[in-house]
Design a protein around this motif. Sequence first.
Motif, PDB file in Angstrom:
ATOM      1  N   TYR A 153       0.833  -1.209   0.000  1.00 58.56           N
ATOM      2  CA  TYR A 153       0.000   0.000   0.000  1.00 58.56           C
ATOM      3  C   TYR A 153       0.868   1.260   0.000  1.00 58.56           C
ATOM      4  CZ  TYR A 153      -2.924   3.809   1.371  1.00 58.56           C
ATOM      5  OH  TYR A 153      -3.529   5.039   1.391  1.00 58.56           O
ATOM      6  N   GLY A 154       0.450   2.246  -0.787  1.00 53.93           N
ATOM      7  CA  GLY A 154       1.233   3.477  -0.982  1.00 53.93           C
ATOM      8  C   GLY A 154       1.855   4.054   0.273  1.00 53.93           C
ATOM      9  N   GLY A 155       1.026   4.333   1.274  1.00 52.55           N
ATOM     10  CA  GLY A 155       1.525   4.984   2.488  1.00 52.55           C
ATOM     11  C   GLY A 155       2.513   4.128   3.260  1.00 52.55           C
ATOM     12  N   ASN A 156       2.488   2.805   3.032  1.00 55.15           N
ATOM     13  CA  ASN A 156       3.425   1.905   3.707  1.00 55.15           C
ATOM     14  C   ASN A 156       4.632   1.571   2.834  1.00 55.15           C
ATOM     15  OD1 ASN A 156       1.572   1.590   5.827  1.00 55.15           O
ATOM     16  ND2 ASN A 156       0.621  -0.205   4.898  1.00 55.15           N
ATOM     17  N   ALA A 157       4.472   1.700   1.508  1.00 53.20           N
ATOM     18  CA  ALA A 157       5.459   1.128   0.584  1.00 53.20           C
ATOM     19  C   ALA A 157       6.187   2.146  -0.287  1.00 53.20           C
ATOM     20  CB  ALA A 157       4.763   0.099  -0.314  1.00 53.20           C
ATOM     21  N   LEU A 158       5.537   3.276  -0.587  1.00 57.66           N
ATOM     22  CA  LEU A 158       6.240   4.335  -1.335  1.00 57.66           C
ATOM     23  C   LEU A 158       7.005   5.125  -0.278  1.00 57.66           C
ATOM     24  CD1 LEU A 158       3.313   5.518  -3.660  1.00 57.66           C
ATOM     25  CD2 LEU A 158       4.887   3.604  -3.952  1.00 57.66           C
ATOM     26  N   LEU A 159       8.229   4.736  -0.046  1.00 58.81           N
ATOM     27  CA  LEU A 159       8.907   5.173   1.180  1.00 58.81           C
ATOM     28  C   LEU A 159       9.274   6.652   1.185  1.00 58.81           C
ATOM     29  CD1 LEU A 159      11.144   2.059   1.965  1.00 58.81           C
ATOM     30  CD2 LEU A 159       8.768   2.500   2.591  1.00 58.81           C
ATOM     31  N   GLY A 160       9.242   7.291   0.001  1.00 57.47           N
ATOM     32  CA  GLY A 160       9.540   8.726  -0.036  1.00 57.47           C
ATOM     33  C   GLY A 160       8.472   9.547   0.659  1.00 57.47           C
ATOM     34  N   LYS A 161       7.267   9.004   0.735  1.00 50.39           N
ATOM     35  CA  LYS A 161       6.133   9.821   1.167  1.00 50.39           C
ATOM     36  C   LYS A 161       6.055   9.936   2.685  1.00 50.39           C
ATOM     37  CE  LYS A 161       1.295  10.525  -0.132  1.00 50.39           C
ATOM     38  NZ  LYS A 161       1.490  11.873  -0.704  1.00 50.39           N
ATOM     39  N   LYS A 162       5.262   9.082   3.311  1.00 51.01           N
ATOM     40  CA  LYS A 162       5.045   9.237   4.758  1.00 51.01           C
ATOM     41  C   LYS A 162       6.301   8.878   5.554  1.00 51.01           C
ATOM     42  CE  LYS A 162       0.812  10.324   3.934  1.00 51.01           C
ATOM     43  NZ  LYS A 162       0.377  11.722   4.033  1.00 51.01           N
ATOM     44  N   CYS A 163       6.994   7.795   5.108  1.00 52.18           N
ATOM     45  CA  CYS A 163       8.117   7.295   5.902  1.00 52.18           C
ATOM     46  C   CYS A 163       9.278   8.298   5.911  1.00 52.18           C
ATOM     47  CB  CYS A 163       8.579   5.940   5.378  1.00 52.18           C
ATOM     48  SG  CYS A 163       7.304   4.665   5.489  1.00 52.18           S
ATOM     49  N   PHE A 164       9.678   8.757   4.708  1.00 55.87           N
ATOM     50  CA  PHE A 164      10.799   9.694   4.636  1.00 55.87           C
ATOM     51  C   PHE A 164      10.314  11.135   4.848  1.00 55.87           C
ATOM     52  CE2 PHE A 164      14.445  11.323   1.624  1.00 55.87           C
ATOM     53  CZ  PHE A 164      14.765  12.290   2.558  1.00 55.87           C
ATOM     54  N   ALA A 165       9.416  11.604   3.929  1.00 55.66           N
ATOM     55  CA  ALA A 165       9.122  13.055   3.891  1.00 55.66           C
ATOM     56  C   ALA A 165       8.422  13.533   5.148  1.00 55.66           C
ATOM     57  CB  ALA A 165       8.297  13.383   2.657  1.00 55.66           C
ATOM     58  N   LEU A 166       7.846  12.617   5.934  1.00 52.86           N
ATOM     59  CA  LEU A 166       7.250  13.046   7.205  1.00 52.86           C
ATOM     60  C   LEU A 166       7.972  12.454   8.423  1.00 52.86           C
ATOM     61  CD1 LEU A 166       3.458  13.213   6.275  1.00 52.86           C
ATOM     62  CD2 LEU A 166       5.040  15.096   6.703  1.00 52.86           C
ATOM     63  N   ARG A 167       7.968  11.118   8.568  1.00 57.42           N
ATOM     64  CA  ARG A 167       8.477  10.583   9.853  1.00 57.42           C
ATOM     65  C   ARG A 167       9.979  10.823  10.016  1.00 57.42           C
ATOM     66  NH1 ARG A 167       5.160   6.081   8.319  1.00 57.42           N
ATOM     67  NH2 ARG A 167       3.018   6.543   8.986  1.00 57.42           N
ATOM     68  N   ILE A 168      10.771  10.404   9.034  1.00 57.83           N
ATOM     69  CA  ILE A 168      12.224  10.628   9.163  1.00 57.83           C
ATOM     70  C   ILE A 168      12.529  12.122   9.038  1.00 57.83           C
ATOM     71  CG2 ILE A 168      14.476  10.231   8.070  1.00 57.83           C
ATOM     72  CD1 ILE A 168      13.588   7.755   9.588  1.00 57.83           C
ATOM     73  N   ALA A 169      11.880  12.784   8.070  1.00 56.76           N
ATOM     74  CA  ALA A 169      12.179  14.208   7.851  1.00 56.76           C
ATOM     75  C   ALA A 169      11.815  15.050   9.074  1.00 56.76           C
ATOM     76  CB  ALA A 169      11.463  14.727   6.610  1.00 56.76           C
ATOM     77  N   SER A 170      10.744  14.673   9.783  1.00 59.70           N
ATOM     78  CA  SER A 170      10.392  15.470  10.970  1.00 59.70           C
ATOM     79  C   SER A 170      11.527  15.393  11.998  1.00 59.70           C
ATOM     80  CB  SER A 170       9.049  15.019  11.570  1.00 59.70           C
ATOM     81  OG  SER A 170       9.114  13.682  12.012  1.00 59.70           O
ATOM     82  N   CYS A 171      12.182  14.234  12.087  1.00 60.64           N
ATOM     83  CA  CYS A 171      13.318  14.098  13.029  1.00 60.64           C
ATOM     84  C   CYS A 171      14.509  14.918  12.548  1.00 60.64           C
ATOM     85  CB  CYS A 171      13.727  12.628  13.161  1.00 60.64           C
ATOM     86  SG  CYS A 171      12.418  11.591  13.818  1.00 60.64           S
ATOM     87  N   LEU A 172      14.774  14.874  11.231  1.00 65.43           N
ATOM     88  CA  LEU A 172      15.879  15.675  10.693  1.00 65.43           C
ATOM     89  C   LEU A 172      15.583  17.152  10.915  1.00 65.43           C
ATOM     90  CD1 LEU A 172      16.415  13.902   7.229  1.00 65.43           C
ATOM     91  CD2 LEU A 172      17.663  13.518   9.361  1.00 65.43           C
ATOM     92  N   ALA A 173      14.321  17.532  10.705  1.00 62.15           N
ATOM     93  CA  ALA A 173      13.920  18.938  10.822  1.00 62.15           C
ATOM     94  C   ALA A 173      14.115  19.434  12.250  1.00 62.15           C
ATOM     95  CB  ALA A 173      12.471  19.087  10.377  1.00 62.15           C
ATOM     96  N   LEU A 174      13.821  18.569  13.209  1.00 64.07           N
ATOM     97  CA  LEU A 174      14.017  18.946  14.618  1.00 64.07           C
ATOM     98  C   LEU A 174      15.499  19.250  14.871  1.00 64.07           C
ATOM     99  CD1 LEU A 174      12.925  19.108  17.585  1.00 64.07           C
ATOM    100  CD2 LEU A 174      13.517  16.696  17.801  1.00 64.07           C
ATOM    101  N   ARG A 175      16.338  18.356  14.329  1.00 65.07           N
ATOM    102  CA  ARG A 175      17.779  18.513  14.533  1.00 65.07           C
ATOM    103  C   ARG A 175      18.313  19.740  13.797  1.00 65.07           C
ATOM    104  NH1 ARG A 175      19.851  12.902  12.558  1.00 65.07           N
ATOM    105  NH2 ARG A 175      18.037  11.953  13.494  1.00 65.07           N
ATOM    106  N   GLU A 176      17.785  19.958  12.587  1.00 65.99           N
ATOM    107  CA  GLU A 176      18.388  20.971  11.702  1.00 65.99           C
ATOM    108  C   GLU A 176      17.666  22.310  11.725  1.00 65.99           C
ATOM    109  OE1 GLU A 176      18.352  18.947   7.905  1.00 65.99           O
ATOM    110  OE2 GLU A 176      19.663  17.337   8.626  1.00 65.99           O
TER     111      GLU A 176
END
Length: 595
Positions: free
Chosen positions: A210-233
């Motif tokens: 499913y898109g939200g679980n498998a297209l990793l650029g979207k929710k996984c990277f651009a939100l979950r991982i990116a939110s952590c990077l954004a906090l740091r940066e």
Amino acid sequence: MRSKPESIKEQSAVTENIDLLRWVDDTARLTKPASIHWCDGTQGEYDSFIHQMLKDGTLVELNQKSHPNCYLHRSRANDVARTESLTFICTRDKETAGPNNNWMSPPAAKERVGKLFDGCMRGRTMYVIPYLMGPPGSPYSKVGVEVTDSLYVAASMHIMTRVGNVALQHLRTSHDFVPGLHSTGDLSPDRRFILHFPEEKLIWSFGSGYGGNALLGKKCFALRIASCLALREGWMAEHMLVIGLEDPSGQVTYMAGAFPSASGKTNLAMMVSAMQDEGYKVWTVGDDIAWLHIDADGQLRAINPEAGFFGVAPGTSFATNPIAMETIRRNTIYTNVAVTPAGEPWWEEIGSEPPEGLIDWKGSQWSKVEGKAAHPNSRFTAPAGQCPSISPRWEDPRGVPISAILWGSRRSTLVPLVMQAFDWQHGVFLGSGMGAETTAAATGTVGVVRRDPMAMLPFCGYNMADYFAHWLKIGQQLKRPPLIFRVNWFRKDQNGNFVWPGYGENIRVLRWILERIRGAGGARETAIAYLPTPNAINTEGLALAPGAMEDLTSVDRSGWLNGVKEMEKFYVQFGDRLPSEIWNEHRKLRSRLEA
Ligand code: OXD
Ligand code: MN
């Protein structure tokens, strides 16, 4: 570009990035594919993926006359939405992930899910997808690399991100990329895990296509991982649309809006203004995710990291969203919609009756007694560049300047049509306490009110107490912080009918917001926020029920006091970590309501 998963040397024709080559090599050793394909992102490659999927039945061809280059994918019936209960943040310390996330320790997660990945691509091809999130040449863009055994994922990534050389060029020899490993496995929910390792910027997703679980650029990277990077940066990764509102003088004012999944974000992003004749027009910059940075002048700027739309089909029609209907007429992959005998996609509320001989989303002859023909979370995946309302600045490497932030969610009662926060801190508080009715975008019950702060509950990759603190801190760094508004198009009357017409008529609300940005627009101070004065929003020509506007712009004190209690229940789980500013605003709201 096929090769055996052998040495780093063989793959180095594609890139000289040693860290990337090493990671791909390690991944191949773990998953043991028969061959490796490095994606180059070209049209020829996309076409060959489509061709292969038509051959093996992963895709069904739709009517190529009315819908050129459009295809249908039917997923497993148990794999149709994001699975929040199987989504984990894996940090050394559980508190870092916070009560808003499911947590596993990184070693435990790797041990448990590593076994599933071991040999999972045997006999199959492993696709390596280097992709860029954000406009080429932007200092705000970031690179990800997804490895997957799903062609559907590889083709969808072509649409949703910028794949191939553009990403490798951006990366060059840097180790600054987000690796993401994905396998559909056997698609069993018992072996489904969506894992994020923010400390090593890594994603592992197993058992879902499913898109939200498998297209990793979207929710996984651009939100979950990116939110952590954004906090740091020192920036923000948000679940937000971005639009430009053009006024009669031709000036465009940009706004970002956080709405929970399946709450009309795409419709708002592509709105055909009901006041077009008067010169008010909406331009689309993005419909789901915004990365927000503070520029050298202290101005908040937004880029859309995505290159496509992964929108909810049901409810989309020429009446509700003609721009989306135009956008998805070609080069689109549909998932879990119904098909007419003429080979055209069909879904509930598309604007036509279900024809005789309709095939439902599972591929069977549809009959009314069996319920919906299209899955309520059926989707379209379409390139953003072909959207008729796409903003001329959607790929501006500097991003667009943001003047207003909107919080929106479905609330059939209580929340007014629009209200303006007193200031940034109050606006952050309103976002942090936002209640939202759940939708079909995630598995679970639909229509239940839960707290969904900034529409980020499923997507914030760390403790939300720290997230609120981050929002407060960003506000202090902005020279002119955007004004913050809460909007709600979804109020219903006692008969369950929507009180406000919504869609293109929402421009009337956006115009009031624009006036407020410019220091005009009638507003009165109330216990909850600034609300529009009776005639501040033009309702000329609307067939509203008598008293509707008064209802939509008044304060239900006892309802809000209940809401305040709900917020408190939500906040206490964060303990001492919750910023004192949030508690202060909470206390002030209660005392204003009790006064
Ligand atoms: C989406 C979602 O797909 O929020 O955008 O679920
Ligand atoms: Mn979304």
